[in-house]
Design a protein around this motif. Structure first.
Motif, PDB file in Angstrom:
ATOM      1  N   TYR A 271       0.788  -1.226  -0.310  1.00 56.71           N
ATOM      2  CA  TYR A 271      -0.245   0.201  -0.099  1.00 56.71           C
ATOM      3  C   TYR A 271       0.957   1.406   0.326  1.00 56.71           C
ATOM      4  O   TYR A 271       0.315   2.228  -0.781  1.00 56.71           O
ATOM      5  N   ASP A 272       1.618   1.387   0.990  1.00 54.66           N
ATOM      6  CA  ASP A 272       2.591   2.429   0.929  1.00 54.66           C
ATOM      7  C   ASP A 272       2.991   2.741  -0.522  1.00 54.66           C
ATOM      8  O   ASP A 272       3.930   3.783  -0.713  1.00 54.66           O
ATOM      9  N   SER A 323       9.667   4.102   4.264  1.00 55.21           N
ATOM     10  CA  SER A 323       8.779   4.376   4.537  1.00 55.21           C
ATOM     11  C   SER A 323       7.442   4.638   5.869  1.00 55.21           C
ATOM     12  O   SER A 323       8.582   4.175   6.834  1.00 55.21           O
ATOM     13  N   ASP A 324       6.393   5.925   5.962  1.00 51.01           N
ATOM     14  CA  ASP A 324       5.891   5.986   6.952  1.00 51.01           C
ATOM     15  C   ASP A 324       4.683   5.618   7.628  1.00 51.01           C
ATOM     16  O   ASP A 324       3.590   5.396   8.006  1.00 51.01           O
ATOM     17  N   GLN A 325       4.496   4.394   6.343  1.00 49.78           N
ATOM     18  CA  GLN A 325       3.336   3.804   5.476  1.00 49.78           C
ATOM     19  C   GLN A 325       2.853   2.597   6.054  1.00 49.78           C
ATOM     20  O   GLN A 325       4.121   1.619   6.071  1.00 49.78           O
ATOM     21  N   THR A 336      -2.954   4.015  10.442  1.00 48.65           N
ATOM     22  CA  THR A 336      -3.125   5.084   9.150  1.00 48.65           C
ATOM     23  C   THR A 336      -1.287   5.472  10.343  1.00 48.65           C
ATOM     24  O   THR A 336      -0.925   6.112   9.709  1.00 48.65           O
ATOM     25  N   THR A 337      -0.829   5.004  11.133  1.00 48.53           N
ATOM     26  CA  THR A 337       0.250   5.869  12.191  1.00 48.53           C
ATOM     27  C   THR A 337       1.324   4.389  12.503  1.00 48.53           C
ATOM     28  O   THR A 337       1.577   4.709  13.288  1.00 48.53           O
ATOM     29  N   LYS A 340       7.229   4.641  11.928  1.00 48.09           N
ATOM     30  CA  LYS A 340       8.334   4.490  10.562  1.00 48.09           C
ATOM     31  C   LYS A 340       9.549   3.158   9.903  1.00 48.09           C
ATOM     32  O   LYS A 340       9.987   2.734  11.422  1.00 48.09           O
ATOM     33  N   ARG A 386      -2.505  11.759   3.778  1.00 49.15           N
ATOM     34  CA  ARG A 386      -2.614  10.808   4.713  1.00 49.15           C
ATOM     35  C   ARG A 386      -4.058  11.259   5.171  1.00 49.15           C
ATOM     36  O   ARG A 386      -4.698  10.820   6.209  1.00 49.15           O
ATOM     37  N   GLU A 389      -7.163   9.769   3.462  1.00 49.07           N
ATOM     38  CA  GLU A 389      -7.644   7.994   4.050  1.00 49.07           C
ATOM     39  C   GLU A 389      -7.959   7.978   5.393  1.00 49.07           C
ATOM     40  O   GLU A 389      -8.899   7.487   5.330  1.00 49.07           O
TER      41      GLU A 389
END
Length: 452
Positions: A271-272, A323-325, A336-337, A340, A386, A389
């Motif tokens: 997804y990210d 990535s952070d997703q 959603t969080t 990382k 973000r 979403e």
């Protein structure tokens, strides 16, 4: 006197009775006399002939092995004692075992060879990379304390040696090996997974290869390294009691250097990565491309050191991702969080020509903590993605709650209606139901009038 004694004890009568034929067994009077079985007769005849023959030599119990085809001539099997097994069997009785035992031995030898080969490959990789991990992390392995490569027999550490402590490289299965590192500034922990071919089971190996050839849903078996590094991102105090208050946080974004052969699969599976745009960069070789959310992020991440390491590694690189997703589409607001992370995926090479990319990967959290603070204009679009979403998820949560409230309200009304009906007489119930029916008809008429 003798006749008197015989008469007294019934001897004479018994002889008379036995001489008289009985009508009860008349049907069996014409039956032939019983004879011994053919194998018993043969055995008896051979035994008698052997016993009567003065020149017959005693037969050895192992004479069967000198003439294994002795019982394949169609002669009846001898009738012998239970322990004289060699006289009742032949090689024909063991044809199935003669086929199965060699096959079983081959399977066992392949299993042992495949397991040993995979272990040697994993140890060869460890002897090249674990010294580098030791120079960067305070704890390497699963011992829970600092493990030094000097613990190996080689005086110079693990470099160039296949002696690897079991606590530093764990064998999860015969084709999967893991290691773990922690104790570094700006880095919470590091997980490394080695995935090798299933050499110990050629049926599974070839089967998976064949399925991947005919079906896209089955991945092609391949040997690869996947390392996931988790930065502190300003959470030192919550993760490590007594840690310093140095700020290691950085802006959240998605950036990746990807081999073009892996680009389509990553966009479909993660997804990210689907949030990024793909663009070639002149600094990178032709087989590599950049997948990023912002051009400003791309320029900040593509340092000369990283570009040189990518070129030195060559096409063994599959992806380097910051990535952070989440990997999968979020289903709740908490998804959603995620923490990382930095991911490095390489084609497995126990002794690569260059380990510079792995070294840059280990030091990448330091670069992010000092550099990854971008202008609000550059982060506006990233934050908007973000937030959109999160709005969708909040809307979905609110819709679920409103549906639950509606169902609860209907349940309360239904219970109240049943309670009222239970206290009414039959006439009152009929009037109540007729009134309800009339009300429903009026509502339907109003709806039809509005539609017209």
């Amino acid at each position: 006197m003798a006749d008197f004694v015989k008469g007294l004890f019934g001897g004479a009568k018994q002889s008379v009775l036995s001489a008289v034929p009985s009508d009860d067994f008349a049907d069996f009077a014409s039956a032939p006399a019983p004879t011994a079985p053919s194998h018993a007769a043969t055995s008896l005849a051979s035994a008698l002939s052997g016993a009567t023959s003065p020149t017959a030599a005693p037969k050895s119990p192992f004479s069967f092995f000198n003439n294994p085809a002795g019982f394949s001539t169609g002669l009846p099997r001898p009738y012998t004692k239970w322990y004289r097994v060699w006289e009742r069997v032949s090689l024909a009785d063991f044809y199935q075992e003669m086929v199965m035992l060699p096959l079983l031995a081959i399977v066992i030898l392949i299993n042992l060879w495949g397991t040993r080969t995979n272990r040697n490959k994993a140890k060869a990789w460890a002897s090249t990379h674990l010294p580098m991990l030791e120079s960067e992390f305070a704890v390497v392995g699963y011992a829970g304390k600092s493990s030094k490569v000097g613990d190996a027999p080689a005086s110079g550490g693990l470099a160039g040696s296949t002696e690897v402590p079991e606590t530093m490289l764990r064998e999860k299965s015969k084709h999967e090996f893991l290691t773990y590192c922690t104790g570094r500034q700006n880095t919470a922990w590091l997980d490394v997974r080695l995935t090798l071919y299933k050499r110990y089971n050629h049926f599974t190996w070839f089967g998976e290869t064949a399925l991947s050839f005919f079906f896209d849903s089955f991945p092609v078996p391949e040997e690869r390294i996947e390392a996931n590094l988790y930065p502190f991102d300003g959470r030192e105090k919550s993760l490590v009691p007594g840690a310093s208050g140095k700020d290691s946080a950085f802006d959240g974004f998605v950036f990746a250097i990807v081999h073009k052969d892996k680009m389509k699969g990553l966009r479909q599976d993660r997804y990210d990565i689907s949030l990024t745009t793909t663009k070639d960069h002149p600094k990178l070789p032709e087989w590599a491309t950049v997948m990023s959310e912002s051009s400003e992020i791309t320029e900040a991440m593509l340092t000369d050191e990283l570009v040189k390491a990518v070129k030195d590694t060559g096409e063994d690189l599959e992806a380097l991702i910051v990535s952070d997703q989440p990997l999968e589409a979020p289903k709740t607001l908490d998804d959603t969080t995620p923490p990382k992370r930095i991911t490095l995926a390489l084609r497995f090479n126990p002794k690569p020509a260059s380990t510079s990319l792995f070294a840059v990967f280990l030091r990448l959290p330091d670069h992010l903590a000092s550099t990854a603070h971008f202008r609000p204009e550059a982060m506006r679009k990233i934050r908007a993605t973000r937030e959109d979403e999160q709005k969708k998820l909040r809307r979905g949560v609110e819709d679920e709650k409103s549906e639950e409230r509606r169902l609860q309200s209907e349940k309360v009304k239904r219970e109240e209606r049943e309670r009222k009906l239970s206290k009414m007489s039959a006439v009152e119930q009929k009037k109540f139901l007729d009134k309800e029916r009339e009300g429903e008809m009026r509502k339907r008429e109003k709806k039809q009038t509005k539609r017209g």
